[in-house]
Design an enzyme around this catalytic site. Structure first.
Site, PDB file in Angstrom:
ATOM      1  N   CYS A 170      -2.887  -2.686   6.393  1.00 15.18           N
ATOM      2  CA  CYS A 170      -3.130  -1.363   6.975  1.00 15.18           C
ATOM      3  C   CYS A 170      -4.503  -1.307   7.642  1.00 15.18           C
ATOM      4  CB  CYS A 170      -2.997  -0.271   5.920  1.00 15.18           C
ATOM      5  SG  CYS A 170      -4.142  -0.410   4.536  1.00 15.18           S
ATOM      6  N   HIS A 172      -5.788  -6.198   3.400  1.00 11.86           N
ATOM      7  CA  HIS A 172      -4.844  -5.101   3.569  1.00 11.86           C
ATOM      8  C   HIS A 172      -4.377  -5.035   5.019  1.00 11.86           C
ATOM      9  CE1 HIS A 172      -5.720  -2.932  -0.350  1.00 11.86           C
ATOM     10  NE2 HIS A 172      -6.650  -3.874  -0.314  1.00 11.86           N
ATOM     11  N   GLN A 183      -5.161  -0.682  -4.548  1.00 11.02           N
ATOM     12  CA  GLN A 183      -5.779  -1.822  -5.236  1.00 11.02           C
ATOM     13  C   GLN A 183      -6.567  -1.381  -6.457  1.00 11.02           C
ATOM     14  OE1 GLN A 183      -7.726  -4.677  -2.707  1.00 11.02           O
ATOM     15  NE2 GLN A 183      -9.154  -5.292  -4.306  1.00 11.02           N
ATOM     16  N   CYS A 191       0.838  -1.198   0.000  1.00 13.38           N
ATOM     17  CA  CYS A 191       0.000   0.000   0.000  1.00 13.38           C
ATOM     18  C   CYS A 191       0.874   1.249   0.000  1.00 13.38           C
ATOM     19  CB  CYS A 191      -0.899  -0.034   1.225  1.00 13.38           C
ATOM     20  SG  CYS A 191      -1.684   1.525   1.623  1.00 13.38           S
ATOM     21  N   GLU A 192       0.599   2.181  -0.897  1.00 14.20           N
ATOM     22  CA  GLU A 192       1.426   3.379  -0.976  1.00 14.20           C
ATOM     23  C   GLU A 192       1.147   4.371   0.150  1.00 14.20           C
ATOM     24  OE1 GLU A 192      -1.035   6.338  -3.984  1.00 14.20           O
ATOM     25  OE2 GLU A 192       0.383   4.915  -4.858  1.00 14.20           O
ATOM     26  N   HIS A 193       0.044   4.175   0.881  1.00 16.08           N
ATOM     27  CA  HIS A 193      -0.293   5.125   1.940  1.00 16.08           C
ATOM     28  C   HIS A 193       0.481   4.848   3.232  1.00 16.08           C
ATOM     29  CE1 HIS A 193      -4.313   5.404  -0.367  1.00 16.08           C
ATOM     30  NE2 HIS A 193      -3.480   6.324  -0.781  1.00 16.08           N
ATOM     31  N   HIS A 194       0.697   3.561   3.544  1.00 17.02           N
ATOM     32  CA  HIS A 194       1.399   3.216   4.782  1.00 17.02           C
ATOM     33  C   HIS A 194       2.597   2.306   4.541  1.00 17.02           C
ATOM     34  CE1 HIS A 194      -2.865   4.030   5.930  1.00 17.02           C
ATOM     35  NE2 HIS A 194      -2.273   4.743   6.879  1.00 17.02           N
TER      36      HIS A 194
END
Length: 221
Positions: free
Chosen positions: A179, A177, A149, A108-111
């Site tokens: 996250c 996920h 995703q 995941c690019e956010h976390h």
């Protein structure tokens, strides 16, 4: 840090500034380039979380993490066209071709936490087909990048549409996920399902229904 417009429509770190990873063997890959800056950042990160990066168990961790991240994000050095190569064949097959339950691991690019699951891919040929093993390889190209995703499915569909020029393409991604599981809402049993449809899979209800039924039916093999 300089950036460049990488292939497949992704803004990525300029490859000239990124060490190259030999990706032929995942168990014994090599990195061409200096990872000292990356290792220094990991060393600092260990200190920031309250660890002693000089203790025995962590002494080699910066090097391991740097190499692992190069491997996990190796998709930035690949394109769908490259992994498909010349495995395109003229064929008058007109019915759906589907490869389902393709294992997928991404971050995941956010976390920068993993998400993983399965990808189901199908297309209706329009005069040519692709070697079946190339479809999972296309999935890998885009999964091995920092992702969301929703975009992952769109990139897989776009790449196959561009390469094959089929009558339609369908992609379903099912994933969990970390996250959501390790932090935040901490829900352990939820799955995220996304679909990306092109051509007949979007416009023809029967084709779309057949694809989604096959994608979600129990595995029998």
């Amino acid at each position: 840090m300089s950036t460049t417009k990488a292939s497949d429509g992704v803004n990525a770190i300029a490859l000239g500034a990124r060490p190259l990873v030999h990706i032929s063997d995942p168990d014994d890959f090599a990195v061409d380039g200096d990872l000292s800056e990356f290792e220094g950042l990991v060393h600092r990160q260990l200190g920031l979380v309250g660890e002693d990066p000089t203790r025995d168990g962590l002494r080699k961790t910066p090097s391991r993490v740097a190499k692992a991240m190069m491997w996990l994000t190796r998709g930035y050095q690949q394109t769908a066209a490259e992994v498909i190569g010349d495995a395109l064949f003229e064929e008058n097959h007109e019915n759906m071709v589907m490869v389902r339950d393709i294992e997928m691991y991404s971050m995941c690019e956010h976390h920068m936490l993993p998400f993983f699951g399965k990808v189901h891919v199908a297309y209706v040929p329009n005069g040519r087909i692709v070697g079946l093993s190339k479809i999972p390889r296309v999935v890998e190209v885009f999964a091995r990048r920092l992702q969301v995703q929703e975009r992952l499915g769109e990139q897989i569909a776009d790449a196959l549409e561009e390469t094959l020029r089929p009558k339609g393409v369908g992609v379903v991604v099912e994933a969990v996920h970390l996250c959501m599981m390790m932090r935040g809402v901490e829900k352990q049993n939820s799955r995220t399902i996304t679909s990306s449809l092109r051509g007949l899979f979007r416009d023809d209800p029967k084709t779309r229904s057949e694809f989604l039924r096959l994608a979600h039916s129990p595995t029998s093999v």
